[in-house]
Design an enzyme around this catalytic site. Sequence first.
Site, PDB file in Angstrom:
ATOM      1  N   ASP A  14       6.207   0.858   6.825  1.00 59.29           N
ATOM      2  CA  ASP A  14       4.791   0.577   6.593  1.00 59.29           C
ATOM      3  C   ASP A  14       4.167   1.618   5.678  1.00 59.29           C
ATOM      4  O   ASP A  14       3.623   2.613   6.148  1.00 59.29           O
ATOM      5  CB  ASP A  14       4.075   0.534   7.947  1.00 59.29           C
ATOM      6  CG  ASP A  14       2.635   0.104   7.869  1.00 59.29           C
ATOM      7  OD1 ASP A  14       2.234  -0.461   6.833  1.00 59.29           O
ATOM      8  OD2 ASP A  14       1.901   0.335   8.849  1.00 59.29           O
ATOM      9  N   GLU A  61       3.687  -6.285   3.617  1.00 55.77           N
ATOM     10  CA  GLU A  61       3.779  -5.462   4.814  1.00 55.77           C
ATOM     11  C   GLU A  61       5.134  -5.719   5.479  1.00 55.77           C
ATOM     12  O   GLU A  61       5.784  -6.745   5.228  1.00 55.77           O
ATOM     13  CB  GLU A  61       2.645  -5.801   5.780  1.00 55.77           C
ATOM     14  CG  GLU A  61       1.266  -5.415   5.300  1.00 55.77           C
ATOM     15  CD  GLU A  61       0.946  -3.942   5.517  1.00 55.77           C
ATOM     16  OE1 GLU A  61       1.782  -3.219   6.106  1.00 55.77           O
ATOM     17  OE2 GLU A  61      -0.121  -3.505   5.082  1.00 55.77           O
ATOM     18  N   GLU A  87      -5.034   1.530   2.563  1.00 57.42           N
ATOM     19  CA  GLU A  87      -4.946   0.426   3.518  1.00 57.42           C
ATOM     20  C   GLU A  87      -5.077   0.911   4.953  1.00 57.42           C
ATOM     21  O   GLU A  87      -5.730   0.258   5.790  1.00 57.42           O
ATOM     22  CB  GLU A  87      -3.620  -0.326   3.330  1.00 57.42           C
ATOM     23  CG  GLU A  87      -3.519  -1.641   4.099  1.00 57.42           C
ATOM     24  CD  GLU A  87      -2.991  -1.488   5.521  1.00 57.42           C
ATOM     25  OE1 GLU A  87      -3.085  -2.460   6.285  1.00 57.42           O
ATOM     26  OE2 GLU A  87      -2.480  -0.395   5.866  1.00 57.42           O
ATOM     27  N   GLU A  88      -4.470   2.053   5.258  1.00 60.54           N
ATOM     28  CA  GLU A  88      -4.465   2.544   6.637  1.00 60.54           C
ATOM     29  C   GLU A  88      -5.842   3.003   7.115  1.00 60.54           C
ATOM     30  O   GLU A  88      -6.044   3.201   8.311  1.00 60.54           O
ATOM     31  CB  GLU A  88      -3.449   3.676   6.797  1.00 60.54           C
ATOM     32  CG  GLU A  88      -2.004   3.289   6.537  1.00 60.54           C
ATOM     33  CD  GLU A  88      -1.433   2.340   7.583  1.00 60.54           C
ATOM     34  OE1 GLU A  88      -2.181   1.909   8.486  1.00 60.54           O
ATOM     35  OE2 GLU A  88      -0.236   2.009   7.490  1.00 60.54           O
ATOM     36  N   HIS A  99       3.961   3.681  12.599  1.00 63.37           N
ATOM     37  CA  HIS A  99       2.915   4.602  13.071  1.00 63.37           C
ATOM     38  C   HIS A  99       3.416   5.497  14.196  1.00 63.37           C
ATOM     39  O   HIS A  99       2.616   6.163  14.862  1.00 63.37           O
ATOM     40  CB  HIS A  99       1.662   3.840  13.554  1.00 63.37           C
ATOM     41  CG  HIS A  99       0.945   3.081  12.489  1.00 63.37           C
ATOM     42  ND1 HIS A  99      -0.337   2.615  12.647  1.00 63.37           N
ATOM     43  CD2 HIS A  99       1.311   2.703  11.248  1.00 63.37           C
ATOM     44  CE1 HIS A  99      -0.718   1.976  11.548  1.00 63.37           C
ATOM     45  NE2 HIS A  99       0.287   2.022  10.680  1.00 63.37           N
ATOM     46  N   HIS A 151       0.821  -1.219   0.000  1.00 64.93           N
ATOM     47  CA  HIS A 151       0.000   0.000   0.000  1.00 64.93           C
ATOM     48  C   HIS A 151       0.850   1.263   0.000  1.00 64.93           C
ATOM     49  O   HIS A 151       1.968   1.290   0.530  1.00 64.93           O
ATOM     50  CB  HIS A 151      -1.002   0.004   1.157  1.00 64.93           C
ATOM     51  CG  HIS A 151      -0.408   0.027   2.532  1.00 64.93           C
ATOM     52  ND1 HIS A 151      -0.140   1.198   3.206  1.00 64.93           N
ATOM     53  CD2 HIS A 151      -0.069  -0.971   3.379  1.00 64.93           C
ATOM     54  CE1 HIS A 151       0.339   0.920   4.410  1.00 64.93           C
ATOM     55  NE2 HIS A 151       0.402  -0.385   4.535  1.00 64.93           N
TER      56      HIS A 151
END
Length: 398
Positions: A126, A185, A160-161, A369, A97
């Site tokens: 990510d 991922e 995706e997030e 994140h 993604h």
Amino acid sequence: MKKLILAVLLGSALHGAMAADQALLAAARDQQTPLLATLKELVLIESGSSDTAGVARVADLGERRLKALGAAVERKDGSVTGRFSGTGRKRILLIAHMDTVYQPGILATQPYRVDGNRVYGPGIADDKSGIAVILHTIELLHARGWRDYAQLTVIFNPDEEVGSRLSGELIANEAARHDFVFSCEPNGAQMEGILLSASGIATATMTVQGRAAHAGVAPQSGRNALIELSHQLLQTRDLNVPGAQLNWTRASAGLVTNQIPASASAQGDVRLSAADGAQRLQQALREKVATPLVADTVTSVAIEPGRPPFIATDAARAWAARAQAIYAEIDRKLALYPGTGGGTDAGYASRSGKAIVLEAFGLAGDGVHGKDEYITVDSIVPRLYLLSRMMQEAGASQ
């Protein structure tokens, strides 16, 4: 099941005895510096999920690079899909993604930087590492003349997030037409691995209908929806439903302080580890809230499905054992992560049950994140080797 486990262990032992493909390993080493350059270019494009312009710039890069590798490329609803035609029989899908969790301007406070074996940047693990691994794996395999597939498909999706609401059906439909799906991922820096399951995600909503009344003059003539909601939240906070986990996270009631609230509602985060977990949870909730505390109130519950769970099949677990054996060829250990509470697009990819799906072929890293997200440089060559060998074995499989 015991026979399957024994077969997997024996297969792993046999594969583990094999020597590494030294030419392929050398080709992976040659890709390390170019991959780092690609990764830097990707990280310097801010692409939070709500930053449509930034995500589109990543899509531009992905489209350009896939076309340069010989793919026929199409773009729809923000996703980039590249297709390669080969000379083999199997159909292989690679997914990663383009969006991140970070807000515009993040590079001012969290810049791209290199510190020894770590390379930092927002979204670098990510999942910009997944995009880079896919591009450079295809480049090194095609440079070696590998075309042992009927079709090789790549999807870079933009959301995706935030649940893959636009791209989830694309991924599910494409996966149903493929034999293998390798989702890219990232995986852990402390212990590199492959992921065997990930939670599905849904949203639970509880709504209470009561009756409004003056809070000072005649509160007894009202039916307090807030009190009833509070009661029902306490009743359902510890529900034990196999395959489903519920946590109430938001609530609201009333419009003004001098009125008994006629309605109230709450939303909750649902994590699913079974395909029918949402249905069982909804039934359990309905049974629990059927009897009110506050007379003449009505409580209803609903669960809105989101990303489906990813649960590796027995066949996928056998292929995960092959991945371990491939890592053993280059004297590295590969963990098989049993599961995570997070969700991934492998859930959409595995929904039909038709493809062998495995997750976490991106680079090793940590801090995702967070403030100091990074990848490890020494994972680049092993991960390129792993995905390349898995694709080769998938293409040659019966």
